[in-house]
Design a protein around this motif. Structure first.
Motif, PDB file in Angstrom:
ATOM      1  N   LYS A   8       0.853  -1.068   0.125  1.00 16.90           N
ATOM      2  CA  LYS A   8       0.143  -0.164  -0.037  1.00 16.90           C
ATOM      3  C   LYS A   8       0.888   1.190  -0.016  1.00 16.90           C
ATOM      4  N   GLN A   9       1.837   1.195  -0.891  1.00 13.41           N
ATOM      5  CA  GLN A   9       2.845   2.388  -1.050  1.00 13.41           C
ATOM      6  C   GLN A   9       2.899   3.061  -2.341  1.00 13.41           C
ATOM      7  N   VAL A  10       2.835   4.108  -2.627  1.00 15.84           N
ATOM      8  CA  VAL A  10       2.939   4.748  -3.877  1.00 15.84           C
ATOM      9  C   VAL A  10       3.941   6.039  -3.757  1.00 15.84           C
ATOM     10  N   LYS A  11       4.847   6.086  -4.864  1.00 20.98           N
ATOM     11  CA  LYS A  11       5.960   6.921  -4.873  1.00 20.98           C
ATOM     12  C   LYS A  11       5.826   7.792  -6.174  1.00 20.98           C
ATOM     13  N   GLU A  57       8.329  14.347   0.550  1.00 30.21           N
ATOM     14  CA  GLU A  57       7.052  14.740   1.443  1.00 30.21           C
ATOM     15  C   GLU A  57       6.200  13.468   1.721  1.00 30.21           C
ATOM     16  N   GLU A  58       5.518  13.028   2.727  1.00 27.47           N
ATOM     17  CA  GLU A  58       4.929  11.958   2.839  1.00 27.47           C
ATOM     18  C   GLU A  58       3.463  12.134   3.182  1.00 27.47           C
ATOM     19  N   ARG A  59       2.607  11.640   2.657  1.00 21.90           N
ATOM     20  CA  ARG A  59       0.972  11.753   2.686  1.00 21.90           C
ATOM     21  C   ARG A  59       0.308  10.469   2.628  1.00 21.90           C
ATOM     22  N   GLU A  60      -0.880  10.569   3.281  1.00 21.32           N
ATOM     23  CA  GLU A  60      -1.665   9.377   3.222  1.00 21.32           C
ATOM     24  C   GLU A  60      -3.015   9.692   2.014  1.00 21.32           C
ATOM     25  N   VAL A  61      -2.686   8.941   1.269  1.00 23.10           N
ATOM     26  CA  VAL A  61      -3.806   9.200   0.034  1.00 23.10           C
ATOM     27  C   VAL A  61      -4.544   7.923  -0.147  1.00 23.10           C
ATOM     28  N   LYS A  62      -5.978   7.716   0.157  1.00 23.03           N
ATOM     29  CA  LYS A  62      -6.890   6.861  -0.351  1.00 23.03           C
ATOM     30  C   LYS A  62      -6.136   5.409   0.507  1.00 23.03           C
ATOM     31  N   GLY A  63      -5.762   5.264   1.535  1.00 21.75           N
ATOM     32  CA  GLY A  63      -5.476   4.257   2.319  1.00 21.75           C
ATOM     33  C   GLY A  63      -3.805   3.846   1.861  1.00 21.75           C
ATOM     34  N   PHE A  64      -3.342   4.614   1.026  1.00 20.52           N
ATOM     35  CA  PHE A  64      -1.884   4.368   0.452  1.00 20.52           C
ATOM     36  C   PHE A  64      -0.986   5.161   1.404  1.00 20.52           C
ATOM     37  N   LYS A  65       0.351   4.858   1.459  1.00 23.90           N
ATOM     38  CA  LYS A  65       1.592   5.779   2.047  1.00 23.90           C
ATOM     39  C   LYS A  65       2.233   6.377   0.766  1.00 23.90           C
ATOM     40  N   ALA A  66       1.861   7.482   0.321  1.00 26.35           N
ATOM     41  CA  ALA A  66       2.300   8.467  -0.698  1.00 26.35           C
ATOM     42  C   ALA A  66       3.309   9.239  -0.402  1.00 26.35           C
ATOM     43  N   THR A  67       4.560   8.732  -1.081  1.00 25.47           N
ATOM     44  CA  THR A  67       5.704   9.648  -0.875  1.00 25.47           C
ATOM     45  C   THR A  67       5.953  10.422  -2.229  1.00 25.47           C
ATOM     46  N   PHE A  68       6.369  11.934  -2.071  1.00 29.40           N
ATOM     47  CA  PHE A  68       6.476  12.618  -3.253  1.00 29.40           C
ATOM     48  C   PHE A  68       8.064  12.846  -3.003  1.00 29.40           C
ATOM     49  N   VAL A 170       4.280  28.883  -0.956  1.00 25.37           N
ATOM     50  CA  VAL A 170       5.213  27.585  -1.070  1.00 25.37           C
ATOM     51  C   VAL A 170       4.384  26.461  -0.735  1.00 25.37           C
ATOM     52  N   GLU A 171       3.498  26.448   0.409  1.00 26.41           N
ATOM     53  CA  GLU A 171       2.760  24.982   0.832  1.00 26.41           C
ATOM     54  C   GLU A 171       1.541  25.053  -0.142  1.00 26.41           C
ATOM     55  N   GLU A 172       0.895  26.159  -0.453  1.00 26.57           N
ATOM     56  CA  GLU A 172      -0.213  26.117  -1.296  1.00 26.57           C
ATOM     57  C   GLU A 172       0.083  25.533  -2.642  1.00 26.57           C
ATOM     58  N   THR A 173       1.513  25.973  -3.178  1.00 27.75           N
ATOM     59  CA  THR A 173       1.622  25.496  -4.476  1.00 27.75           C
ATOM     60  C   THR A 173       2.018  23.934  -4.365  1.00 27.75           C
ATOM     61  N   LEU A 174       2.565  23.510  -3.475  1.00 29.50           N
ATOM     62  CA  LEU A 174       2.739  21.991  -3.351  1.00 29.50           C
ATOM     63  C   LEU A 174       1.456  21.145  -3.068  1.00 29.50           C
ATOM     64  N   ASP A 175       0.837  21.888  -2.210  1.00 31.37           N
ATOM     65  CA  ASP A 175      -0.718  21.183  -2.161  1.00 31.37           C
ATOM     66  C   ASP A 175      -1.348  20.882  -3.524  1.00 31.37           C
ATOM     67  N   LEU A 176      -1.216  22.084  -4.084  1.00 29.06           N
ATOM     68  CA  LEU A 176      -2.007  22.138  -5.553  1.00 29.06           C
ATOM     69  C   LEU A 176      -1.348  20.960  -6.610  1.00 29.06           C
ATOM     70  N   ILE A 177      -0.132  20.896  -6.563  1.00 23.82           N
ATOM     71  CA  ILE A 177       0.413  19.992  -7.463  1.00 23.82           C
ATOM     72  C   ILE A 177       0.193  18.574  -7.055  1.00 23.82           C
ATOM     73  N   ILE A 178       0.054  18.361  -5.720  1.00 27.84           N
ATOM     74  CA  ILE A 178      -0.057  17.098  -5.157  1.00 27.84           C
ATOM     75  C   ILE A 178      -1.561  16.699  -5.351  1.00 27.84           C
ATOM     76  N   ASP A 179      -2.545  17.636  -5.113  1.00 21.49           N
ATOM     77  CA  ASP A 179      -3.868  17.355  -5.709  1.00 21.49           C
ATOM     78  C   ASP A 179      -4.234  16.976  -7.347  1.00 21.49           C
ATOM     79  N   GLU A 180      -3.216  17.596  -7.884  1.00 18.24           N
ATOM     80  CA  GLU A 180      -3.188  17.496  -9.493  1.00 18.24           C
ATOM     81  C   GLU A 180      -3.027  16.087  -9.750  1.00 18.24           C
ATOM     82  N   ILE A 181      -1.845  15.667  -9.029  1.00 18.02           N
ATOM     83  CA  ILE A 181      -1.308  14.094  -9.356  1.00 18.02           C
ATOM     84  C   ILE A 181      -2.190  13.344  -8.838  1.00 18.02           C
ATOM     85  N   ILE A 182      -2.657  13.478  -7.732  1.00 17.87           N
ATOM     86  CA  ILE A 182      -3.683  12.412  -7.244  1.00 17.87           C
ATOM     87  C   ILE A 182      -4.909  12.197  -8.112  1.00 17.87           C
TER      88      ILE A 182
END
Ligand SMILES: Nc1nc2c(ncn2[C@@H]2O[C@H](COP(=O)(O)OP(=O)(O)O)[C@@H](O)[C@H]2O)c(=O)[nH]1
Ligand SMILES: [Mg+2]
Length: 190
Positions: A8-11, A57-68, A170-182
Motif C-alpha cells: 500500500k505504497q506509492v511514490k 514529502e509523505e502523505r496518506e492518500v486513499k489508504g496508501f502511503k504516498a511519498t512525493f 510555497v505550501e499552497e503550490t505544493l498542495d496544488l500539484i499534489i492534488d493534481e497528481i492524485i
C-alpha cells in the motif's frame, strides 16, 4: 510513479522546473525548512543548483502511503543534459516563473523547454499535471498577475502566486500539484 499494491505504497516524482533564478531552489528549501529537514543539494561554488535539490514529502492518500520526491532542475542552459536527466519519470511539474517584467521572454521561452523535456519521455504538457507558480510577487517590477497569466499560461494550467523567499505560497503550490497528481492517478489508486 511506483505503485506497490501489497505494501500500500506509492511514490511520485515532482519536479520544480523553470528558468534560472526563478526561485526553484528557494521553494524546495522552504519545503524542507517547514518540515525541519535538510535540503539535499549539489551546488556550484556560486551556490547555483548544479545537479538538483531534493526533499521528500509523505502523505496518506486513499489508504496508501504516498511519498512525493521533490526535485529541482538546474535552469542554466549549459546544464541541459542534467536537466533532461532530472526530468526522467516526472509525475508532475511546478513551473516557477519570475514575475519581473524583464524576465517575461525567458519565462515564455522556458515553457517550451519544459514541453520538449516532457516529450523526450513521451509525455504531453497538456496531459501531465502542471502547476504554474508566479513567484517574486514582492518585486517592484512584477507584472500584474492577469497579464502574466495571459502571456505565459497558454496551456491553461492551474496557477498560484508566491513570494518563496518569505515562504508565501510555497505550501499552497505544493498542495496544488499534489492534488493534481492524485486526481490524475486517481483511477490507479482505487
Ligand atoms: N525578491 C524575491 N527574490 C526571490 C524570491 N524567491 C527567490 N528569490 C531570490 O532569487 C534568487 C534565485 O533563487 P533560486 O531559488 O536560487 O532560483 P533557481 O535558480 O530557480 O533555483 C535568489 O537570490 C533568491 O533569494 C522571491 O519570492 N522574491
Ligand atoms: Mg536552483
Amino acid at each position: 510513479m511506483i505503485l506497490d499494491h501489497l505494501k500500500k505504497q506509492v511514490k511520485f516524482k515532482i519536479v520544480y522546473h523553470g528558468p534560472a533564478l526563478a526561485g526553484k531552489t528557494t521553494n524546495v528549501l522552504k519545503i524542507a525548512e517547514n518540515r525541519g529537514e535538510e535540503l539535499l543539494s549539489f551546488n556550484t561554488k556560486t551556490e547555483r543548483t548544479l545537479v538538483f535539490d531534493m526533499v521528500k514529502e509523505e502523505r496518506e492518500v486513499k489508504g496508501f502511503k504516498a511519498t512525493f520526491i521533490i526535485y529541482t532542475i538546474p535552469g542554466q542552459d549549459i546544464y541541459s543534459e542534467i536537466r533532461k536527466m532530472v526530468m526522467r519519470g516526472a509525475d508532475g511539474v511546478v513551473y516557477v516563473v519570475d514575475s519581473a517584467e524583464d524576465r517575461l521572454q525567458d519565462n515564455k521561452h522556458f515553457l517550451e523547454v519544459l514541453s520538449d523535456d516532457l516529450k523526450l519521455y513521451g509525455k504531453d504538457i497538456e496531459e501531465i499535471p502542471v502547476v504554474i507558480q508566479y513567484n517574486k510577487r514582492d518585486l517592484g517590477n512584477a507584472l500584474p498577475l492577469e497579464e502574466l497569466n495571459k502571456e505565459i499560461n497558454v496551456i491553461n494550467k492551474p496557477f498560484t502566486e508566491a513570494v518563496a523567499i518569505e515562504n508565501k505560497g510555497v505550501e499552497e503550490t505544493l498542495d496544488l500539484i499534489i492534488d493534481e497528481i492524485i486526481a490524475h492517478f486517481g483511477k490507479l489508486l482505487k
